[in-house]
Scaffold this active site. Sequence first.
Site: not given
Ligand code: SDX
Length: 432
Positions: A306, A363
Site C-alpha cells: 500500500h 483487497d
Molecule cells: C487500494 O491509496 C489508497 O488508499 C488505495 C486504497 C483505497 O482504499 O483507495 O487503499 C485501495 O488501491 C489498495 C491497493 C490495491 N492494490 C494492490 O493490491 C496491487 C498490488 N500492490 C502494489 O501494486 C503496490 O503495493 C501499490 C500500487 C498498492 C503501492 O505501491 P507503491 O506505493 O507505488 O510502491 P511501489 O510500487 O513503488 O513499490 C515499492 C517497492 C517496489 O520494490 P523496489 O523496486 O523498491 O525494490 O515494493 C515492491 C515494488 O516492486 N512492491 C511489491 C508489491 N507492492 C510493492 N512487490 C511485490 N508485490 C507487491 N504487491
Amino acid sequence: MGETVKLIIEGKTIELPVLTGTEGEKAIDISRLRELTGYITLDPGMANSGSCTSSITFMDGEKGILRYRGIPVEELAEQSTFVETAYLLVKGRLPTKKQLNRFSISLNDNSLVHEDMQFFYQNFPRASHPMGILSSMVNALRSFYPELEGLSQTEEINMTVTRLLSKLRTLAAMSYKISRGHKVIYPRPDMCYCSNFLNMMFDTPVRPYEIDDDLVQALNVFWILHGDHEQNCSTSTVRVVGSARVNLYAAISAGIAALWGPLHGGANQAVITMLEEIHSSGSDVTPFLKRARDKNDPFRLMGFGHRIYKTHDPRGKIIKSVCDRVLKKLRRHDPLLDIAQKLEEVALKDPYFIDHHLYPNVDFYSGIVLRALGIPTNMFTVMFAIGRLPGWVAQWKESTEDVNWKLHRPRQIYTGPSETAYVPIDKRKNTI
Ligand code: SDX
C-alpha cells in the site's frame, strides 16, 4: 508568520510556512515557491506531496489508523450502518435519529432510474466489464437529471448527491440482471439500503431472495470499510476533474474509471484471479512468492502492499473477520481462503515482504467475502465503487467549499528537444 523552514537556493535564503495537521503531520507550504525562486518541486506519484487540506479522513500508515471524521473505522464497522456512515462522511457529523430517517427516506425516494436507461444496457456487448458500464451510466445520469431550475446551488448539490448515492446501487444491480438476461428487480420501500441491493441482485420471479441479516451486516461492514481513504488515486481523480467545475456525475464517472485499475480498486478482482491460479496450480504459494520478489517479473502479489500503510491495513483485519463469520454462517468452505491465509502466513515471514513493508491490504480478503455473498468476480470493483461513493462525494463537496481550491494544473520539467526548425517533408531523411 508561524513555524517556517528556510530554503537556500543559489545563495538566496527564503522562508516557507509550515502547516501542522490535527495529528501533528507537517507540510511545507510551497504555494509561492516558483514566484520566490523560479523553482518548482518534482514528485512523481505525489508520494511526498499534499494536494489539499481535508477534514474528512485521517490515516496513519505507520500505525495502521483509519478514522472518518475522527471516528475509528473499527467502531463504525462494529456499531454503524453504511447509510449512517455515508451521512457522516458527506455531512461531517453523525445524524440524529430524525436526520437519519429523513436521509434514508430520501435515498429510497431516489432509488429508481429513468426507465429509458435500461435501453443503454441492451446495447453494450455482453462481455462488457461492469466498471466500464457503470462509469458510462453515471455520466449518462446528467442527461436524465439535468440541473434543476430555481434551486440554490446547495439544494442542487444535495439533490445530486442523494440521487448518486441511491442510484449507483440500482445501476449496478441492473447491469448484473441485464447481463444475465434476467428481469430487472426494482428497489423496495420496505428494505434497507444493503438488503435492497442484494434483493435487486438476486431476487427472481420464480425464487424470491431470502434476506439473511448476517449477510446484510457483512455488506454494511464491507461498504463502511470502503467509504473513504483520503487522497487515493480515484478520489484525487474526482477532485482533479471536479476542479474544472464540471458536474458531479462526470467527476464521479472519472473516479469510477480510475478505481477500475488493477493497482487500485481493481485489485480485489485481481486477488481472486491470482488465488484461483494458485489453486489450479496445486495450491503451492512458493512459486508465486518467488515471482513477486523477482525484479524482472512484472507479477505483483495482488492485495499486498500500500502507498500509505506500511503495516497492516486496518480494514484488512476487519474484512478477514467478516470473511470467517460469513463462511461459518453459510457453512461453506472456500479453498481460496485457505490459500489466502497460507500466502499471508508465508509472506509475512519473508524478508522481501518485511523489508518492503508489504502487508495484506483491504483487497486481499474482500473478494472472498463478495464470493460468499454471490457477487460475480467481475463486479467486485463495482462493489468497491458503491462503498467509495460517499467518500468521493464528500471530498468533491469539500473541494467546492475550499476557498483555496483552484483548477488543478500541475507543472512539469521539460526534457524534450530544444528549439528545432520545421523541415519540409521532401527534405526529411528517412531516419528509421
Ligand atoms: C487500494 O491509496 C489508497 O488508499 C488505495 C486504497 C483505497 O482504499 O483507495 O487503499 C485501495 O488501491 C489498495 C491497493 C490495491 N492494490 C494492490 O493490491 C496491487 C498490488 N500492490 C502494489 O501494486 C503496490 O503495493 C501499490 C500500487 C498498492 C503501492 O505501491 P507503491 O506505493 O507505488 O510502491 P511501489 O510500487 O513503488 O513499490 C515499492 C517497492 C517496489 O520494490 P523496489 O523496486 O523498491 O525494490 O515494493 C515492491 C515494488 O516492486 N512492491 C511489491 C508489491 N507492492 C510493492 N512487490 C511485490 N508485490 C507487491 N504487491
